[in-house]
Design a protein around this motif. Structure first.
Motif, PDB file in Angstrom:
ATOM      1  N   ASP A   1       0.824  -1.227   0.000  1.00 48.03           N
ATOM      2  CA  ASP A   1       0.000   0.000   0.000  1.00 48.03           C
ATOM      3  C   ASP A   1       0.854   1.271   0.000  1.00 48.03           C
ATOM      4  OD1 ASP A   1       0.663  -0.870   2.611  1.00 48.03           O
ATOM      5  OD2 ASP A   1      -0.941   0.300   3.518  1.00 48.03           O
ATOM      6  N   HIS A   2       2.181   1.094   0.015  1.00 44.45           N
ATOM      7  CA  HIS A   2       3.068   2.257  -0.037  1.00 44.45           C
ATOM      8  C   HIS A   2       3.913   2.309  -1.310  1.00 44.45           C
ATOM      9  CE1 HIS A   2       2.180   3.424   4.160  1.00 44.45           C
ATOM     10  NE2 HIS A   2       1.862   2.141   4.218  1.00 44.45           N
TER      11      HIS A   2
ATOM     12  N   ASP B   1       4.899   4.064   8.520  1.00 41.73           N
ATOM     13  CA  ASP B   1       4.090   3.197   9.389  1.00 41.73           C
ATOM     14  C   ASP B   1       4.712   2.953  10.758  1.00 41.73           C
ATOM     15  OD1 ASP B   1       2.344   3.213   7.329  1.00 41.73           O
ATOM     16  OD2 ASP B   1       2.164   1.036   7.118  1.00 41.73           O
TER      17      ASP B   1
ATOM     18  N   HIS C   1      -0.706   6.034   8.269  1.00 36.66           N
ATOM     19  CA  HIS C   1      -2.160   5.859   8.241  1.00 36.66           C
ATOM     20  C   HIS C   1      -2.776   6.757   9.308  1.00 36.66           C
ATOM     21  CE1 HIS C   1      -2.118   2.030   5.812  1.00 36.66           C
ATOM     22  NE2 HIS C   1      -0.861   2.076   6.232  1.00 36.66           N
TER      23      HIS C   1
HETATM   24 ZN   LIG Z   1       0.804   0.896   5.497  1.00 35.90          ZN
END
Ligand SMILES: [Zn+2]
Length: 348
Positions: free
Chosen positions: A89-90, A208, A245
């Motif tokens: 997701d990055h 994160d 996030h």
């Molecule tokens: Zn993440």
């Protein structure tokens, strides 16, 4: 492009989606509510060149973001892309970035990217979850939760474009005459976490190792590294912290994550000594009065992964962390505990 204001699943977000200006030429791209795959990104524009921090999880998300950034990057094209770590997701949106941009990540993250789950495997997982979600009652409750969490993402067209250059420790990049510093702080959340400091804006893209309004998750560890990462974040000359996030935060949010890890380490050690498995330990810890300090965080059930990572540390096992089938098993437990907490009576 129609403005999407809420979460990817269409629910109203707890904070606004899209670009938020933090300082001159410095933006966060925010995805409420900061849950699974709802990752943030960043843009640093200088004189004639820009730097992008992270590229989100699929092509559409990356395209929407780059389109929204276009008014700023028109005169200052993206020349550098930083991938803060190896979770898809990055970085799975990398292929949507300009072809001539150089992509930079830590050496440990580059290694983790090579062995991590592929887009095809995640697409397969989505199909398996759709089947498992049809199981009746509590057996299907966890899979239904996971299916819904994965639903906004389309991994079918993802082409993995890997970083061009790696670093270890720290390195300094240039964004059109502006200094951008990368500081490797992993392994903590993942094998090779790096944070991005923009000194002239007093902004940190903390990736994160920082979560705001949502529970952190530790796939790698050890926890001592995460606590050192918290100290590093606080030592940087900064006042604005963009989490990987969740909503944009402050030093207080950084300190709160540190306090969570210190408290949780003590509680998990007690559970470990009592011989409890990670699920029972997670239930007991969430029921502890002390947890009230973080009760406003979404996705509290991720504590299962954190207990598992702490247990591994206590046992001196596997410093690289959970991946492959072990990671999928933890995700299954997180979904099951989440479903249980959503309807406690049904599972009693
Ligand atoms: Zn993440």
């Amino acid at each position: 492009v129609a403005a999407v204001t809420g979460t990817l699943s269409g629910a109203p977000g707890r904070f606004a989606r899209g670009l938020r200006e933090l300082a001159p030429g410095t933006w966060a791209w925010l995805q409420p509510d900061g849950g699974l795959g709802e990752a943030n990104a960043g843009l640093v524009c200088g004189d004639g060149a820009s730097l992008l921090v992270d590229t989100l999880w699929d092509r559409r998300l990356a395209r929407d973001m780059l389109d929204a950034m276009e008014p700023h990057t028109r005169g200052a094209p993206i020349r550098t892309v930083v991938n803060t770590h190896s979770d898809g997701d990055h970085w799975w949106g990398n292929a949507e970035a300009p072809a001539d941009a150089e992509i930079v990540t830590s050496e440990a993250s580059a290694r983790a990217m090579r062995r991590d789950v592929s887009p095809r495997e995640l697409a397969l997982l989505q199909r398996l979850l759709a089947v498992a979600a049809r199981l009746p009652g509590t057996a299907g409750a966890g899979p239904r939760r996971s299916r819904d969490a994965f639903a906004p993402f389309d991994f079918g067209g993802v082409r993995q474009r890997r970083p061009d250059r790696t670093f270890s420790g720290t390195t300094t990049l240039d964004a059109g005459g502006r200094e951008v510093r990368l500081v490797e702080v992993g392994p903590a959340h993942s094998a090779g976490d790096a944070v991005v400091h923009v000194p002239d804006a007093r902004v940190v893209f903390a990736a994160d190792v920082l979560w705001v309004g949502v529970a952190p998750i530790m796939w790698a560890g050890p926890v001592d590294n995460w606590l050192r990462a918290i100290d590093t974040l606080l030592e940087l000359d900064a006042e604005i912290y963009v989490p990987g996030h969740g909503d944009v935060g402050t030093r207080a949010d950084v300190e709160r994550v540190g306090a969570y890890w210190r408290w949780l380490t003590v509680r998990a050690r007690e559970q470990h000594a009592a011989g409890r498995g990670r699920m029972d330990a997670a239930r007991a810890i969430l029921a502890d009065d002390g947890y009230a300090r973080w009760a406003d965080w979404a996705e509290a059930e991720r504590i299962v992964a954190n207990v598992d990572a702490l247990y591994r540390g206590f046992g001196g096992r596997d410093p690289v962390g959970a991946r492959g089938p072990a990671r999928l098993a933890i995700m299954r437990d997180i979904a099951a505990l989440g479903a249980e907490r959503a309807s406690p009576r049904a599972s009693a």
